[in-house]
Every structure is written in structure tokens, then in C-alpha cells.
Design a protein around this motif. Structure first.
Motif, short mmCIF file in Angstrom:
data_model
loop_
_atom_site.label_atom_id
_atom_site.label_comp_id
_atom_site.label_asym_id
_atom_site.label_seq_id
_atom_site.Cartn_x
_atom_site.Cartn_y
_atom_site.Cartn_z
N ARG A 126 0.82 -1.21 0.00
CA ARG A 126 0.00 0.00 0.00
C ARG A 126 0.86 1.26 0.00
N TRP A 127 2.14 1.11 -0.29
CA TRP A 127 3.08 2.21 -0.42
C TRP A 127 3.37 2.89 0.91
N ASN A 128 3.17 2.17 2.00
CA ASN A 128 3.55 2.70 3.30
C ASN A 128 5.03 2.43 3.53
N ILE A 129 5.76 3.47 3.91
CA ILE A 129 7.21 3.35 4.07
C ILE A 129 7.53 2.61 5.36
N LEU A 130 8.36 1.58 5.25
CA LEU A 130 8.72 0.75 6.40
C LEU A 130 10.13 1.05 6.91
N MET A 131 11.04 1.38 6.01
CA MET A 131 12.43 1.64 6.37
C MET A 131 13.02 2.62 5.37
N THR A 132 14.02 3.38 5.80
CA THR A 132 14.75 4.27 4.91
C THR A 132 16.22 4.24 5.29
N ASN A 133 17.06 4.75 4.40
CA ASN A 133 18.45 4.97 4.80
C ASN A 133 18.64 6.44 5.17
N ARG A 134 19.81 6.79 5.63
CA ARG A 134 20.05 8.14 6.15
C ARG A 134 19.96 9.21 5.07
N ALA A 135 20.20 8.83 3.82
CA ALA A 135 20.18 9.81 2.73
C ALA A 135 18.78 10.35 2.47
N VAL A 136 17.76 9.68 2.99
CA VAL A 136 16.38 10.15 2.80
C VAL A 136 16.05 11.30 3.75
N ASP A 137 16.71 11.35 4.90
CA ASP A 137 16.35 12.30 5.95
C ASP A 137 16.24 13.75 5.50
N PRO A 138 17.19 14.27 4.71
CA PRO A 138 17.07 15.69 4.32
C PRO A 138 15.79 16.00 3.54
N PHE A 139 15.25 15.03 2.85
CA PHE A 139 14.05 15.27 2.05
C PHE A 139 12.81 15.38 2.94
N PHE A 140 12.90 14.83 4.15
CA PHE A 140 11.76 14.89 5.08
C PHE A 140 11.80 16.12 5.98
N ALA A 141 12.87 16.89 5.88
CA ALA A 141 13.10 17.96 6.85
C ALA A 141 11.97 18.97 6.92
N ASP A 142 11.38 19.33 5.79
CA ASP A 142 10.35 20.38 5.78
C ASP A 142 8.95 19.82 5.54
N VAL A 143 8.79 18.51 5.67
CA VAL A 143 7.48 17.89 5.49
C VAL A 143 6.61 18.16 6.71
N ASP A 144 5.33 18.42 6.48
CA ASP A 144 4.39 18.63 7.58
C ASP A 144 4.40 17.42 8.51
N PRO A 145 4.57 17.64 9.81
CA PRO A 145 4.64 16.52 10.77
C PRO A 145 3.45 15.58 10.68
N ASP A 146 2.29 16.08 10.29
CA ASP A 146 1.11 15.20 10.17
C ASP A 146 1.33 14.11 9.13
N LEU A 147 2.07 14.43 8.06
CA LEU A 147 2.33 13.44 7.02
C LEU A 147 3.37 12.41 7.44
#
Length: 258
Positions: free
Chosen positions: A110-131
Motif C-alpha cells: 500500500r506504499w507505506n514506508i517501512l524503512m529508509t536509509n540516512r540519505a532520505v532524511d534531508p528530504f523529510f526535513a520540511d514535510v508537515d509533521p502530520d504526514l
């Protein structure tokens, strides 16, 4: 509730096979396939699984076929972070780490993210916390203006990619929750006509604006071969690669931002 024969017929129609096609592939008679589908013959568990294998039925749905035929489910569904799947999880973690400094993530059917590596973190920095609250959904994250949509230069291409992949996925194995996600974010008329579309003769990249730069990325998908667990059957690793030298330089910079 549908009978096992009715369910097998639905899967056969979905795969666009005749009874004869399925019979030849499964090495049984077309008459036997017909008798099973009409409920005039009760298939054994092995026969259910043989037909399901030729119909490329996902493991989750093979369990449903077995239950409809009066048999116990054959395939377990265990959490990826549980002890039973520790070896598989370790393999996934190694793939994620090895892909750094480039982004990679793991998501379910269902496209729910289960795991990421550290290189993904900067892309989440400004994402709304609700998401970012579980379950963190990759499609919603990519298309919601509170997520990455405002950063994606070629949002029309990204939306088209999601639409194509999920349409194929639903054709392969229908799922009510995934259908609802599609209707929410990808139904015709949901796109912004101002989106910029990118021409490419190799692979259409995702172009994302971050840190004052436009990064061009393409991705590959990795799945488990011959899984016997529903969780492993349904997870995928998406690995992103730089599509040009400038994008590669962004990731290989010592601090990842220059």
C-alpha cells in the motif's frame, strides 16, 4: 463469500487465460479446471496452490483461496521488525546502507514506508509533521503540497508514474485501501495542469528542488525472490540514483548539502 472455484475463475479472467491455457500450464485437464470452477469438484490444497502458482496469485490471496477450499492458510505474515524475519530484515538493511550516499527506502503493497536509509532524511526535513505520522505513505508524501509536491519540479511526471504503477498493481491484485488511495490522489482530474513535463529518451527522472539545487533522480525496484512469507512477498526496496553529474555531486559532498 465466493467459493474457491469462483475465486479461481476471477483470477483466471484477470490474467486473461482460457481454461485450456490454465490447464496446460498447470498440467491438468481443461475438464478438471472447469469442474473446479463450477464447484463440481473439490480441489485438494496442492491443486489450489498449483493453479494459484500458474495464475501468479499473491501469497495473501493464496491463503484466501485455501480458506475458501476448506484448508488452513499456508503462508504466514510476520512483521519485518520481528525475530522471524531478522535475516531478511538484515539483508534489507545492508542494501539500504550500501546504497548511501544515495536515497533508498522500503515500502509495502500500500506504499507505506517501512524503512529508509540516512540519505532520505534531508528530504523529510520540511514535510508537515502530520504526514510523517505512521503509516507514512510514499504516494501521499510525494503528491501532497505539505509533503514533497511543492519541491517536485516535474510533478506531472511523478503523478503519471504513480498512476501507472498503481493501476498495474491493482490489475494484478485488487486492494480496497489501495483503490481508495488511487481515487484520493490519482483519479483523473486530480492533476495540476501547470505541472512541467520532462522529455527523456532513457528514463524520466524525478526532479526535486532542495538546498537551492535541482536534483534529477531515477529509481530501481528490488523485491525478494520466491518469498514464502506474505510480508516479504509485498515489500519492495526503491533505490534512487543521480541522473547527472550535478546531482551526484550533491550526494557525494561531505555534508550532503553542497
Amino acid at each position: 463469500m465466493n467459493t474457491v472455484g469462483e475465486m479461481l475463475r476471477e483470477w483466471r479472467h484477470r490474467r486473461r487465460l482460457s481454461q485450456l491455457d490454465l490447464a496446460i500450464a498447470a498440467d491438468v485437464s481443461a475438464r478438471h479446471v472447469s469442474l473446479v470452477e463450477t464447484g463440481k469438484s473439490n480441489p485438494s490444497a496442492d491443486m489450489v496452490l498449483r493453479l494459484a502458482d500458474q495464475l501468479d496469485v499473491p501469497l495473501r490471496d493464496r491463503n484466501r483461496l485455501l480458506l475458501a477450499a476448506g484448508f488452513a492458510p499456508r503462508y504466514p505474515e510476520r512483521p519485518l521488525d520481528g525475530d522471524a524475519l531478522s535475516a531478511a530484515r538484515g539483508a534489507v538493511e545492508r542494501v539500504l546502507r550500501a546504497h548511501e550516499p544515495y536515497p533508498a527506502l522500503v515500502f509495502d503493497r500500500r506504499w507505506n514506508i517501512l524503512m529508509t536509509n540516512r540519505a532520505v532524511d534531508p528530504f523529510f526535513a520540511d514535510v508537515d509533521p502530520d504526514l510523517l505520522r505512521p503509516p507514512l505513505n510514499l504516494v501521499r508524501l510525494g503528491l501532497d503540497p505539505r509533503g514533497l509536491a511543492s519541491l517536485v519540479v516535474n510533478l506531472a511526471d511523478v503523478r503519471a508514474m504513480f498512476r501507472t504503477r498503481i493501476t498495474r498493481q491493482l490489475a494484478t491484485a485488487p486492494d480496497p485501501e489501495l483503490t481508495a488511495l488511487y481515487e484520493e490522489l490519482l483519479a483523473p482530474g486530480s492533476e495540476d495542469t501547470a505541472d512541467r513535463s520532462i522529455e527523456s529518451d532513457v528514463a524520466i527522472p524525478m526532479i526535486i528542488r532542495i538546498g537551492g539545487r535541482e536534483l534529477r533522480l531515477f529509481s530501481t525496484i528490488t523485491t525478494f525472490g520466491t518469498p514464502m512469507d506474505i510480508t516479504l512477498d509485498e515489500v519492495a526496496i526503491e533505490s534512487y540514483y543521480p541522473a547527472d553529474a550535478e546531482s551526484a555531486a550533491y550526494f557525494t559532498a561531505s555534508d550532503g548539502t553542497s
